[in-house]
Design a protein around this motif. Structure first.
Motif, short mmCIF file in Angstrom:
data_model
loop_
_atom_site.label_atom_id
_atom_site.label_comp_id
_atom_site.label_asym_id
_atom_site.label_seq_id
_atom_site.Cartn_x
_atom_site.Cartn_y
_atom_site.Cartn_z
N VAL A 1 40.02 37.61 29.38
CA VAL A 1 41.06 38.45 29.66
C VAL A 1 41.24 38.86 31.23
CG1 VAL A 1 41.52 40.79 29.07
CG2 VAL A 1 40.42 39.63 27.54
N ILE B 1 51.32 39.06 28.01
CA ILE B 1 51.34 40.02 26.82
C ILE B 1 51.80 41.12 27.99
CG2 ILE B 1 50.40 41.15 24.82
CD1 ILE B 1 48.20 39.21 25.15
N LEU C 1 44.23 35.50 28.54
CA LEU C 1 45.16 36.31 28.14
C LEU C 1 45.54 37.12 29.43
CD1 LEU C 1 43.74 37.78 24.79
CD2 LEU C 1 45.37 35.77 25.30
N ILE D 1 40.68 47.06 25.10
CA ILE D 1 40.73 45.71 24.73
C ILE D 1 39.57 45.01 23.86
CG2 ILE D 1 41.73 43.32 25.49
CD1 ILE D 1 43.30 44.82 27.49
N VAL E 1 48.15 48.07 29.30
CA VAL E 1 47.59 48.61 27.81
C VAL E 1 46.98 49.88 27.98
CG1 VAL E 1 46.10 47.52 26.10
CG2 VAL E 1 46.96 46.00 27.79
N VAL F 1 47.01 42.66 21.87
CA VAL F 1 46.11 41.55 22.93
C VAL F 1 45.25 40.86 21.89
CG1 VAL F 1 44.62 41.37 24.93
CG2 VAL F 1 46.38 42.85 24.60
N PRO G 1 47.60 40.69 29.98
CA PRO G 1 48.45 41.56 29.45
C PRO G 1 48.86 42.40 30.72
CG PRO G 1 46.01 42.04 29.45
CD PRO G 1 46.36 40.70 29.69
#
Length: 255
Positions: A137, A249, A180, A21, A185, A227, A182
């Protein structure tokens, strides 16, 4: 994004920027004109992806002196950091009754202390400018409990608390703080985790990977570029009122 979102003249720092990421975000920022300092613990990994607007600097986010030294050097070379992306982290699962204090502390030191130290080091220069974005993140595990991942979930919950509090501290100023979040991923972390899950449960690595895929609401792994696209939105025009938010996400509602 269109050309009017150019980040030319902006200096960004992305921790854990050599892979996954972090690298996707770093490339996206550089492609829009930013000069990007990427950090990680292994210089050879950073050197392999440096160039085209990316400068690599070995840094251990768990070490205060390392963070301060690298950030100060980056500011001296490329100017104040106006885009700070504390991304470096580890993701490992372990049942609480099998969790040693050393494991717990390393998780917190990397995922939470590392973000705190990185943001703290970047803020003085950012506050001398008229614009700044901090994009941490985190994870969907920062919004809900993750089975078998108490330490990881706690660290990511803490990261969101840090971001939300900073957004309040600097409310009304030209700096925003967002996270963020997620789901799973498609990165080397998933590759490592499928092996760890298989070893821990006795299932095949294919089945272990499918467990992570099925945890995403849309039943697929998320691409790192998805992302990165969210990060670009948070540094683009019209983002100034997006502050203190946790952007999921994950293919659907998860919290």
């Amino acid at each position: 994004m269109t050309s009017d979102t150019s980040l030319t003249g902006k200096h960004a720092l992305v921790t854990g920027g050599g892979t996954g990421i972090g690298l996707a975000i770093a490339h996206a920022l550089a492609q829009h004109g930013a000069q990007v300092t990427i950090t990680g613990r292994r210089q050879e990994v950073l050197d392999a992806v440096a160039g085209d607007g990316l400068w690599g600097a070995a840094m251990d986010v768990r070490d205060e002196a390392s963070v301060d030294t690298v950030v100060n050097a980056a500011v001296a070379a490329r100017g104040p950091i106006q885009i700070c992306v504390p991304n470096a982290g580890i993701a490992e699962g372990r049942a609480l009754h099998k969790t040693k204090l050393e494991f717990w502390r390393n998780m917190m030191s990397t995922n939470l202390d590392g973000a705190f130290l990185t943001i703290r080091a970047c803020l003085p220069g950012m506050r001398e400018t008229d614009w700044g974005r901090v994009i941490a993140v985190s994870s969907i595990a920062g919004l809900r409990g993750l089975p078998g991942g108490a330490a990881y979930s706690a660290s990511k919950h803490g990261l969101i608390g840090l971001i939300r509090s900073l957004s309040e501290d600097y409310m009304g100023q030209p700096y925003t703080f967002n996270a963020l979040c997620p789901g799973y991923v498609d990165t080397p972390i998933v590759d490592r985790n499928q092996v760890a899950i298989a070893e821990r449960t006795g299932m095949s690595t294919e089945d272990a990977r499918q467990v992570m895929i099925d945890s995403n609401r849309h039943k697929r792994l998320i691409d790192a570029d998805e992302v990165a696209a969210a990060a670009l939105w948070l540094v683009g025009p019209g983002s100034q009122s997006i502050n203190g938010q946790c952007i999921q996400i994950s293919g659907g509602q998860t919290a």
